[in-house]
Every structure is written in structure tokens, then in C-alpha cells.
Design an enzyme around this catalytic site. Structure first.
Site, mmCIF file in Angstrom:
data_model
loop_
_atom_site.group_PDB
_atom_site.id
_atom_site.type_symbol
_atom_site.label_atom_id
_atom_site.label_comp_id
_atom_site.label_asym_id
_atom_site.label_seq_id
_atom_site.Cartn_x
_atom_site.Cartn_y
_atom_site.Cartn_z
ATOM 1 C CG ASP A 55 -0.446 -0.785 5.842
ATOM 2 O OD1 ASP A 55 -0.267 -1.491 6.759
ATOM 3 O OD2 ASP A 55 -2.035 -0.362 5.732
ATOM 4 N NE ARG A 93 -4.588 -5.562 -0.438
ATOM 5 C CZ ARG A 93 -4.481 -4.468 0.505
ATOM 6 N NH1 ARG A 93 -5.286 -4.207 1.547
ATOM 7 N NH2 ARG A 93 -3.918 -3.578 -0.100
ATOM 8 C CB THR A 134 4.620 -0.777 8.741
ATOM 9 O OG1 THR A 134 3.565 -1.568 9.146
ATOM 10 C CG2 THR A 134 4.287 0.305 7.982
ATOM 11 C CE LYS A 178 -4.674 -3.194 5.929
ATOM 12 N NZ LYS A 178 -3.838 -2.263 4.847
ATOM 13 C CD GLU A 201 -3.127 -0.734 2.084
ATOM 14 O OE1 GLU A 201 -2.902 -0.048 3.246
ATOM 15 O OE2 GLU A 201 -4.076 -1.422 2.084
HETATM 16 MN MN MN Z 1 -3.250 1.027 4.890
#
Ligand code: MN
Length: 427
Positions: free
Chosen positions: A230, A234, A254, A250, A196
Site C-alpha cells: 500500500d 506521507r 497499490t 494512497k 506498507e
Molecule cells: Mn495500508
């Protein structure tokens, strides 16, 4: 001699770090402990060595002394006046008119860069409206945005312990998923690993518990910005996220770009918040400030590149997946701060916000593979002959950002890079 020129010759015309950027970071050289520095061209200007050489005084000296512990939290806590004083002194020390001090430089490629602050809390927002619409359409074609979206800056509390600087390997996560059509979940490596494209926002002074930051003052609490990936699994996300939101999908890692591009460096690239389309609600009063609407948004071009094993083997360059702009934020950074603190939640120096994925509305502007492949339905074809629905082991994602405006030196953010490693075995 141009005011944009530096005696550090690699800075002149540098795509990311010319004289007028001066981003702050934490680096180490050899076996030295991490210390504070400033990116200038291909070099790092050593702030502590310059302090020891007696080059700082007043507020600029206090700013440099506040980062003696090898983190930027103390400097962020001091706020804008100290950052401005440090910036003005650095502009003097590094300009072409100054006495060259090459002994205060390190070649950046010889140094390791670190997460620049001890991050107490990390919050990820969801304010890229095109991303919210693109993803919402996959599930609700006629009604992509949920009813709260245009009233509340949507966010969730993320995890600070797994934030890493650019270059850290990204281990594919194992987890629990529900295969299409199945009634029972299974366990194993994520099959739908994604990136992301986001901006990170570094908090400056912050607020005591119980006291909100007013929208008109919120901008003063931003120390600077970085790029943020990020990484998202999924398939794990789809199974786990209801009713409380993302969790293990998530928080496995990061990645951020390690240089803090200061609020002052970005000042020439601020712009008006895009007017809301007719029919959209006005923000509530605590989120609305005329000055913030007039120049509280950011005009930053954002880019994502993918380098796969096949491209690497064939000597082909990384392929661009995304070219978008930070103006796709439906809420300004100041609105995020005002909202986050309105209930009295304490924000502290070195806290980090993610903006949410910053996609455009058109193909070529999508900030995640979920959008590009339409949920995995339409694979992407690469020059190597490979195809991708989601990321494979060995793939590398590179985020970049650039600000340009006529009459000003262009600046960039440096890279935010991560390569996928296979999932841990043996579970
Ligand atoms: Mn995000």
C-alpha cells in the site's frame, strides 16, 4: 517416492511453489490472451490447455471453465468445494506418480503475470496493531491507539482501478502538502514516499446487498491471499486525511503479488488468534466465534527488501528492512468479513481487502519507513553508504512471504515488487 514430489523437478524444494502450494493466477505468453494457470516451481501449468486435453471432470472442470474469460472472478464465485476439487485433481496431475505432461507447462520467466481478478472494490484495513501503536506514538506518545481501535476493525474504502501486479513501475505522485511551519500548502512531488507491508485477502462468493455474512461462515468467503504494498505518500496524507481519511496519498498505485495462495494451501499454517491482553475489551458477539478464535489466524513470515541505485551499482544485494509475521493482526480475516458485511454491504467475488501494515513491535520488524525512520527523524544507513528517510527515485521494494511448519512442505507467495520512477513533470 515422497507425496511432496512432483514430476516438475523445479517444484521439489522450491521456496515458493512446491507441489503443495498450487497458487492460481492469470498469465499470458507471447501474444496470447491472458489465461488461467497454476504456479509449480519455475513453471506455470496451463489450466486451459489441460482442460482441452480432457484432464478435468466434475467440479474441477467447472472451476477451470469458470476462468475461461481470463480472470479468476468466476472461479472465486464458485466457492470452496470447487477450489478443493481443482486442488485435488492438480495434486494428482502434478505428482511424481503422474504421467509427465511437459507440453502443458510454460517457463514462468517467459510469461507475463496479471492482476488475477477484475477487482470491483478494494478495502484497506488497519488491523496490524503494532503498526497502529508505532505510528500512533509519533503523534500521541501516551495514548497511541484511538478509543475505537479495540472495538472496531478500522478500515476505509480504497481504489480498485490503480491496483497493479508485481513489477509495475511506481510513479512518484505529485500533490499538495503543507511544509512544517508553513501556513499555506505547496504543490509538487511527494518527498515522503513510503511502502506498507500488508497481506491481501481475495473474496470468494460474497453476499447479496442487505444480508450480512455471519462470523461462523465468513471464512468460507475467502478464496485466497496475496502480498500487498500500500504505497503511501506521507506528506500528502498528513495534509489531506482529516476528517475523512486517506485519499490521493494512497490511490496512485497499490502493488500485489499476482499468485493467489488459496485458503486450502494455507490451512496447515492457520493458528489461534493471540489472546487479547488483560484489560482489552471482548469483541461484540457478531465478531466472536470460538472456532475462528481457535484457528482463524495465520502464521506467515513477512519480509521487505530494499534495492537502491547505490546497492545496484556496487553489486550489493537488496537489504532487509522488515521481518515480521501476520500474527500481528488484532482481528482475524473472518472478523474483517463479518464486520465489513454486518451493515448489509455487498461483498463480491474478486473484491480485495488489505489487512493494514503488519509490523512487529521491535526494530527490524517495522513494516513501513514511517516507523523505521520515526517519521523521518532517524535515517537508515545502507551498505552502499546511502541513507534513507523515505524512498528515493530508482529504489525498489520487494515483499516476500513464507509459511513453515514441521511436518509440512514450506510454501511462499512469490514476489511483490515495485520500483520508484520520478514524478511526472510539467504540472
Ligand atoms: Mn495500508
Amino acid at each position: 517416492m515422497s507425496v511432496n514430489h512432483s514430476w516438475v523437478t523445479s517444484a521439489n524444494g522450491h521456496a515458493d511453489f512446491p507441489l503443495h502450494n498450487l497458487p492460481l493466477g492469470i498469465f499470458s505468453h507471447g501474444q496470447q490472451a491472458p489465461r488461467s494457470g497454476v504456479a509449480i516451481g519455475e513453471q506455470i501449468f496451463d489450466l486451459q490447455a489441460a482442460r482441452q486435453a480432457g484432464l478435468f471432470h466434475g467440479l474441477a472442470l467447472e472451476a477451470v471453465e469458470a476462468s475461461l474469460d481470463g480472470s479468476l472472478n468466476g472461479l472465486f464465485a464458485l466457492g470452496k468445494a470447487h477450489r478443493v476439487a481443482l486442488r485435488e485433481r492438480l495434486l494428482e496431475l502434478l505428482s511424481a506418480a503422474a504421467t509427465p505432461r511437459p507440453e502443458l507447462l510454460h517457463l514462468a520467466s517467459d510469461c507475463q503475470l496479471h492482476v488475477p481478478a477484475k477487482i470491483g472494490d478494494y478495502t484497506d484495513f488497519y488491523v496490524g496493531i503494532n503498526h497502529a501503536e508505532n505510528v500512533g506514538k509519533l503523534f500521541r506518545p501516551d495514548n497511541p491507539l484511538l478509543p475505537n481501535y479495540k472495538h472496531v476493525p478500522i478500515g476505509y474504502h480504497g481504489r480498485a482501478s490503480t491496483i497493479r501486479a508485481s513489477g509495475a513501475p511506481v510513479r512518484r505522485p505529485n500533490g499538495q502538502t503543507l511544509a512544517a511551519g508553513a501556513t499555506e500548502p505547496t504543490f509538487g512531488p511527494s518527498q515522503r514516499l513510503d511502502y506498507e507491508l500488508e497481506l491481501g485477502i481475495w473474496m470468494g462468493p460474497g453476499n447479496p446487498l442487505g444480508e450480512a455474512i455471519a462470523i461462523g461462515q465468513a471464512g468460507e468467503h475467502i478464496a485466497g491471499y496475496c502480498l500487498l504494498n500500500d504505497w503511501s505518500a506521507r506528506d500528502i496524507q498528513a495534509w489531506e486525511y482529516q476528517p475523512l481519511g486517506p485519499f490521493l496519498a494512497k490511490n496512485f498505485i497499490t502493488t500485489i503479488s499476482p499468485w493467489v495462495v488459496t485458503a486450502e494451501a494455507l490451512e496447515p499454517f492457520r493458528c489461534a488468534q493471540a489472546p487479547r491482553p488483560a484489560g482489552d475489551p471482548q469483541p461484540l458477539a457478531y465478531l466472536l466465534d470460538a472456532a475462528d478464535q481457535a484457528h482463524g489466524a495465520l502464521d506467515i513470515e513477512l519480509e521487505v527488501l530494499l534495492l537502491t541505485p547505490g546497492l545496484r551499482e556496487q553489486g550489493l544485494p537488496p537489504e532487509r528492512l522488515t521481518l515480521s509475521n501476520s500474527q500481528s493482526m488484532y482481528w482475524t480475516p473472518a472478523q474483517l468479513i463479518a464486520h465489513h458485511s454486518v451493515n448489509g454491504c455487498q461483498l463480491q467475488p474478486g473484491d480485495l481487502f488489505g489487512t493494514g501494515t503488519l509490523s512487529g513491535a521491535q526494530p527490524g520488524q517495522f513494516g513501513s519507513l514511517l516507523e523505521i525512520s520515526q517519521g523521518g527523524k532517524h535515517p537508515l544507513s545502507l551498505a552502499s553508504g546511502e541513507t534513507r528517510r523515505f524512498l528515493e527515485d530508482g529504489d525498489e521494494i520487494i515483499l516476500r512471504a513464507r509459511c513453515s511448519r514441521p511436518g509440512f512442505a514450506s510454501i511462499g507467495f512469490g514476489e511483490c515488487r515495485g520500483q520508484i520512477l520520478p514524478a511526472p513533470a510539467g504540472l
